[in-house]
Enzyme design. Structure first.
Site, mmCIF file in Angstrom:
data_model
loop_
_atom_site.group_PDB
_atom_site.id
_atom_site.type_symbol
_atom_site.label_atom_id
_atom_site.label_comp_id
_atom_site.label_asym_id
_atom_site.label_seq_id
_atom_site.Cartn_x
_atom_site.Cartn_y
_atom_site.Cartn_z
ATOM 1 N N ASP A 181 -4.338 -6.286 5.076
ATOM 2 C CA ASP A 181 -5.413 -7.061 5.707
ATOM 3 C C ASP A 181 -5.476 -8.477 5.161
ATOM 4 O OD1 ASP A 181 -6.356 -5.099 7.479
ATOM 5 O OD2 ASP A 181 -7.377 -4.071 5.840
ATOM 6 N N PHE A 203 -4.216 3.232 15.103
ATOM 7 C CA PHE A 203 -4.581 4.217 14.089
ATOM 8 C C PHE A 203 -5.801 3.673 13.353
ATOM 9 C CE2 PHE A 203 -1.499 7.716 13.011
ATOM 10 C CZ PHE A 203 -0.735 7.619 14.160
ATOM 11 N N ASN A 263 0.846 -1.201 0.000
ATOM 12 C CA ASN A 263 0.000 0.000 0.000
ATOM 13 C C ASN A 263 0.878 1.247 0.000
ATOM 14 O OD1 ASN A 263 0.530 0.893 2.868
ATOM 15 N ND2 ASN A 263 -0.277 -1.160 3.231
ATOM 16 N N LYS A 279 -10.761 -3.442 19.451
ATOM 17 C CA LYS A 279 -9.357 -3.856 19.576
ATOM 18 C C LYS A 279 -8.777 -3.517 20.955
ATOM 19 C CE LYS A 279 -8.811 -3.345 14.593
ATOM 20 N NZ LYS A 279 -7.834 -3.521 13.535
#
Ligand code: PMT
Length: 404
Positions: A279, A323, A210, A341
């Site tokens: 992911d 983040f 990415n 999370k």
């Protein structure tokens, strides 16, 4: 902070102008000293315009007797008015002169007259850097207590590839700021930071990745080190210099990042996950390169482990900051990720706007806190955003302790 910036005569001399500006941006007053060789590469006027100060050039040069007399005491005066001397690029010639105590021009004379902290940023051809004579000089200078910033590796102006490149001027400026102005509110903390992208192999030559440049995570690492923390920086593949004073752990894939984070989690007191972790990944990439055919191709992907969620399950009383890179519903998504999370704070980052987020030098984020607060920070450099994240993290920790 009062900085004397000595510039040696190497091709990297032009980068010293960026360094002068980065030092000024950190509130330094900068007195530039150019060697005669440096003047062949960059003109004093560039530095005078950037620093609003007259630039000091060669001690003797083509000057009149009066001028020589005046400048021969000037190096003592300037030395007394300086907190840190930084030399960038420090050429092989300058390193040898400093090591030997030769004083044939202003910079080398100044060096002998100066009693404060000295930072040397060598830059030269790889063979010159690796030569035993240069390494012996480096050894002498480092035993003298000077900070030596290891040159970066990469393609050099001379056409060779290897160590010898001047580190990023912003990181040199940060190292100088760290040495001159230790702000110690993170003293005793071990901060584990993830940065950059991950690369997931499709076959031996291709990968999925990415746009993350690592700039946000590296800015966090620099800020934490400046504020006195021990910093463990787990970084995916990026094109950035290792920050001064930071322990860099380089990884490539999400699985490697997971292992690095989980093995260092026990010794950490603050964990910040700014990395853009893939992911999905190819769990069994073929051993051979996938051949091109005319047919359409499908790729079977498995989810990567969610490192942040795993850290959240075993965080104990560590401060866990995630983040959230979002293109919409910034705060709601940030809060959802915080809950699922088990984070104490989520830095929600809009990544659909030009000039912030991925790759940019600037960012604009909203802090979503476990205490229920939401703090929208103004757009600022990633260095400033990093400092503000730590400011709010330390306040949050006090609030969380008070609740217990
Ligand atoms: O690197 P730069 O060019 O400076 O850009 C900075 C940035 C945009 C990458 C950064 O500010 C940012 O937003 N980082 C988070 C990117 C991201 O992956 O966000 P996410 O919403 O997909 O993931 C949420 C959180 O889970 C993140 O803390 C991420 O590190 C973590 N995660 C995600 C997937 C996974 N498998 N494991 C994780 O730990």
């Amino acid at each position: 902070m009062r900085v004397a910036l000595g510039v040696g005569g190497g091709i990297a001399a032009y980068k010293a102008a960026e360094l002068a500006r980065a030092l000024m941006e950190r509130g330094a007053s900068v007195q530039v000293i150019l060697t005669a060789a440096a003047e062949e590469f960059i003109r004093p006027l560039t530095f005078a315009a950037l620093t609003n100060r007259k630039v000091i050039t060669d001690l003797f040069g083509n000057r009149s007797a009066d001028e020589v007399l005046a400048s021969s005491v000037e190096h003592i005066r300037v030395a007394q008015e300086t907190d840190v001397l930084v030399v960038a690029p420090a050429t092989a010639d300058l390193l040898a002169k400093f090591a030997q105590g030769l004083a044939g021009d202003f910079l080398t004379t100044f060096y002998l007259a100066f009693k404060g902290r000295t930072v040397l940023a060598p830059a030269m051809n790889t063979n010159m850097w690796e030569h035993p004579a240069t390494q012996a000089n480096i050894d002498t200078l480092s035993k003298r207590g000077h900070t030596i910033l290891t040159p970066d590796s990469g393609p050099l102006a001379c056409g060779t590839v290897g160590p010898g490149r001047l580190p990023d001027p912003v990181l040199i400026a940060e190292a100088v700021a760290l040495i001159a102005h230790p702000r110690k509110d993170l003293d005793g903390e071990t901060v584990l930071i993830t940065a950059g992208p991950t690369q997931e192999a499709m076959d031996p030559v291709r990968f999925i990745s990415n746009r993350s440049s690592g700039k946000m995570g590296y800015a966090l690492a620099v800020a934490a080190a400046r504020r006195g923390a021990r910093v463990l920086l787990v970084s995916g593949p990026v094109n950035l210099s290792a920050p001064y004073g930071v322990e860099l752990i380089q990884v490539r894939s999400a699985l490697q990042m997971r292992d690095a984070v989980m093995s260092h989690l026990p010794e950490s007191t603050i964990i910040i996950k700014s990395a853009a972790v893939a992911d999905y990944y190819v769990s069994q990439p073929p051993q051979q390169k996938i051949k091109k055919t005319a047919a359409r191709m499908g790729l079977e992907l498995d989810p990567t482990p969610d490192i942040l969620a795993e850290a959240g399950r075993s965080k104990g009383d560590r401060l866990l900051i995630g983040f959230a890179a979002e293109t919409q519903n910034l705060v709601a998504e940030g809060r959802r990720k915080m809950e699922t999370k088990n984070c104490d704070m989520v830095v929600a980052n809009l990544v659909s706007q030009e000039g912030i987020g991925f790759e940019s030098d600037h960012n604009q984020v909203t802090l979503v806190m476990r205490t229920g607060e939401t703090i929208a920070l103004p757009k600022a450099s990633k260095a400033d955003v990093a400092d503000q994240i730590f400011d709010h993290a330390m306040t949050l920790r006090l609030a969380l302790h008070a609740e217990q």
